[in-house]
Design a protein around this motif. Sequence first.
Motif, PDB file in Angstrom:
ATOM      1  N   ALA A  69       0.829  -1.205   0.000  1.00 29.98           N
ATOM      2  CA  ALA A  69       0.000   0.000   0.000  1.00 29.98           C
ATOM      3  C   ALA A  69       0.865   1.258   0.000  1.00 29.98           C
ATOM      4  O   ALA A  69       0.540   2.241  -0.670  1.00 29.98           O
ATOM      5  N   ALA A  70       1.969   1.235   0.728  1.00 30.12           N
ATOM      6  CA  ALA A  70       2.885   2.384   0.740  1.00 30.12           C
ATOM      7  C   ALA A  70       3.481   2.600  -0.650  1.00 30.12           C
ATOM      8  O   ALA A  70       3.558   3.731  -1.134  1.00 30.12           O
ATOM      9  N   ARG A  71       3.886   1.521  -1.297  1.00 29.08           N
ATOM     10  CA  ARG A  71       4.443   1.626  -2.654  1.00 29.08           C
ATOM     11  C   ARG A  71       3.408   2.216  -3.607  1.00 29.08           C
ATOM     12  O   ARG A  71       3.715   3.090  -4.406  1.00 29.08           O
ATOM     13  N   GLN A  72       2.183   1.758  -3.500  1.00 29.31           N
ATOM     14  CA  GLN A  72       1.125   2.272  -4.374  1.00 29.31           C
ATOM     15  C   GLN A  72       0.915   3.770  -4.135  1.00 29.31           C
ATOM     16  O   GLN A  72       0.788   4.541  -5.081  1.00 29.31           O
ATOM     17  N   ALA A  73       0.885   4.189  -2.882  1.00 27.34           N
ATOM     18  CA  ALA A  73       0.703   5.613  -2.576  1.00 27.34           C
ATOM     19  C   ALA A  73       1.869   6.441  -3.099  1.00 27.34           C
ATOM     20  O   ALA A  73       1.681   7.538  -3.632  1.00 27.34           O
ATOM     21  N   LEU A  74       3.070   5.917  -2.985  1.00 27.67           N
ATOM     22  CA  LEU A  74       4.271   6.655  -3.402  1.00 27.67           C
ATOM     23  C   LEU A  74       4.448   6.689  -4.915  1.00 27.67           C
ATOM     24  O   LEU A  74       5.327   7.381  -5.415  1.00 27.67           O
ATOM     25  N   ASP A  75       3.599   5.975  -5.654  1.00 34.38           N
ATOM     26  CA  ASP A  75       3.697   5.949  -7.113  1.00 34.38           C
ATOM     27  C   ASP A  75       3.143   7.195  -7.790  1.00 34.38           C
ATOM     28  O   ASP A  75       3.259   7.331  -9.009  1.00 34.38           O
ATOM     29  N   ALA A  76       2.555   8.106  -7.035  1.00 29.73           N
ATOM     30  CA  ALA A  76       2.034   9.336  -7.642  1.00 29.73           C
ATOM     31  C   ALA A  76       3.176  10.044  -8.373  1.00 29.73           C
ATOM     32  O   ALA A  76       4.323  10.018  -7.918  1.00 29.73           O
ATOM     33  N   PRO A  77       2.890  10.674  -9.514  1.00 25.65           N
ATOM     34  CA  PRO A  77       3.954  11.237 -10.341  1.00 25.65           C
ATOM     35  C   PRO A  77       4.705  12.422  -9.723  1.00 25.65           C
ATOM     36  O   PRO A  77       5.882  12.592  -9.989  1.00 25.65           O
ATOM     37  N   ARG A  78       4.043  13.214  -8.903  1.00 21.12           N
ATOM     38  CA  ARG A  78       4.729  14.344  -8.260  1.00 21.12           C
ATOM     39  C   ARG A  78       5.073  13.983  -6.826  1.00 21.12           C
ATOM     40  O   ARG A  78       4.270  13.378  -6.116  1.00 21.12           O
ATOM     41  N   LEU A  79       6.258  14.380  -6.387  1.00 20.21           N
ATOM     42  CA  LEU A  79       6.739  14.028  -5.052  1.00 20.21           C
ATOM     43  C   LEU A  79       5.782  14.487  -3.958  1.00 20.21           C
ATOM     44  O   LEU A  79       5.463  13.707  -3.051  1.00 20.21           O
ATOM     45  N   ASP A  80       5.322  15.721  -3.998  1.00 23.47           N
ATOM     46  CA  ASP A  80       4.443  16.204  -2.935  1.00 23.47           C
ATOM     47  C   ASP A  80       3.143  15.397  -2.895  1.00 23.47           C
ATOM     48  O   ASP A  80       2.667  15.028  -1.818  1.00 23.47           O
TER      49      ASP A  80
END
Length: 192
Positions: A69-80
């Motif tokens: 789930a953390a990996r999926q959340a961190l996959d957003a294209p912009r860092l913020d």
Amino acid sequence: MVGIRQFNEDQTLDLAMDLFWRQGFGATSMPQLAEATGVLRGSLYNAYGDKQALFLEVFARYQVRFLAAARQALDAPRLDRALKAFFAYTIDSMTQGSPPRGCLTTKTAIDEAANSEPIRLALRGLLDGLEALLIERFSTAEAQQRLSLEPMAAARLVVTQTRGIVVIERLYQDPQRLQDIADSLVDVLCVR
């Protein structure tokens, strides 16, 4: 039949996870686990050995789910946006239930009854896995342009902040306060 489990292992581990998560390792007994799972205590002992071994099975399952789930959340294209999605996931996870269940990792880390080396290794494994995911995300070209710290320092700060948010949740039980703290950290990390 000897060697064949006479219960649904997935369901049993999920029910045991819920009990450990709500009560903590030390406050959870094998009779309570048997009652919560609907599996006879003797069958739990035969399948897992003891409470610690059962907890380690449960925690391994939790770790896989949490990191996915953390990996999926961190996959957003912009860092913020990735960091905001990650914190939204962690805050939502710890504030579920009534009373809120908190964080299984942190709850176990501060539980004196869970102070064995195998449990510490399991907890460190989850935090090290989260740190590795964050370092990977922070090492992207886009993140490097926006990040105010080196990837490892930023990752360790985020991991540590998630542990602090858990403590604040226990004291205030105010999800908006937690989100405000997380948003402030994102603002500090994403200055470039």
